[in-house]
Design an enzyme around this catalytic site. Sequence first.
Site: not given
Ligand code: NAD
Ligand code: UDP
Length: 337
Positions: A124, A148, A152, A230
Amino acid sequence: MTIFVTGGAGYIGSHTIVELLENGQQVVVLDNLSNSSKEALRRVEVITSKSVTFYQGDVLDPIILNKIFSEHDITSVIHFAGLKSVGESVVQPLRYYENNVTGTVVLCQAMAKANVKNLVFSSSATVYGDPASLPILESFPTDTTNPYGQSKLMVEHVLTDLAASDSSWNIAVLRYFNPVGAHASGTIGEDPNDIPNNLMPFIAQVAVGKRDKLNVFGSDYDTHDGTGVRDYIHVVDLAIGHLKALDKLATNPGLVTYNIGTGVGYSVLDMVKAFEKACGKSIAYQIVDRRPGDIAACYANPKKAKSELGWAAIHTIDDMAQSSWLWQSNNPNGYEG
Ligand code: NAD
Ligand code: UDP
């Protein structure tokens, strides 16, 4: 080729599996469904007219991992399984470290045992903390302020040491910026369990009438309109980035790290306006205090991914808003409906 996808029932996983299947890959999924629904995978099968082999279980469980590696001819693993809420990680740090860090170690042990050494890992942009300048390059220092983000970064260190210890490992660390949007079919998308923490699902729930108004966290940042900026990336572009990363692993690069973003920063109010255009309604909002821990602006320099993976995002902010609205309006209660 069979690709093993952990966390494949989740938001990014389900979209990536669509692209893998449409690209002719076989897919095996392990998910404990702690933050997802099996219905997402059923819909993936409808979109693609192909089937997914699903195991319900945990990446912390070596028995199920060994079973999966012995039952399938797996070439590579995409590891999405993880917990992703910053706020929750502050309250439950041990749960986050166990799930995200120990889970990855157990997965890598099972991979080593099965001699499968190609891995794509979901990192991330949070690992950059509050960057000293923008846009962010992969070479910038890393620094995180919550469990968190730490989880990572710790996994990145584990994977770096692993690749250094054994050159037969090939690992792509993908640092995602802000994934938003949904598949063009409107049948799969982001389905938060609770009140959404993230901006786009919150806006979508206001638009569909599930929430009264958006709280905009701060309007006094040093950005073009004072609200936070962002790098929002369409989830389908992000999904395709994983296929490009798998191609890269086939060239035996060792450990490689890429920013997966568009390179363009949009503010909270830019996203509100794009969503209003997509749904044809106004989005009620109020300006409130800054959210603790938020930074003013964050966007990628994505040139390394372009030159080394041949990948670049193609979807626009309007595509993000329209697809998000299509998903939310067709599925106001997510997969439960
Ligand atoms: P999500 O929660 O929708 O998907 C994660 C999946 O992993 C879920 O289906 C959950 O049930 C499963 N899971 C969690 N722990 C598990 C375990 N111990 N064993 C088996 N399954 C498990 O999240 P996402 O948005 O699809 O994110 C996927 C990955 O990307 C995550 O690692 C997250 O940290 C990373 N990520 C997400 C974002 C975002 O904003 N969505 C940004 C950066 C990184
Ligand atoms: N944000 C907001 N209201 C909300 C959720 C997010 O104003 O209810 C803003 C937050 O302050 C940031 C941007 O939207 O500037 C993206 O936030 P998000 O939580 O989606 O992602 P991250 O902060 O993890 O980049």
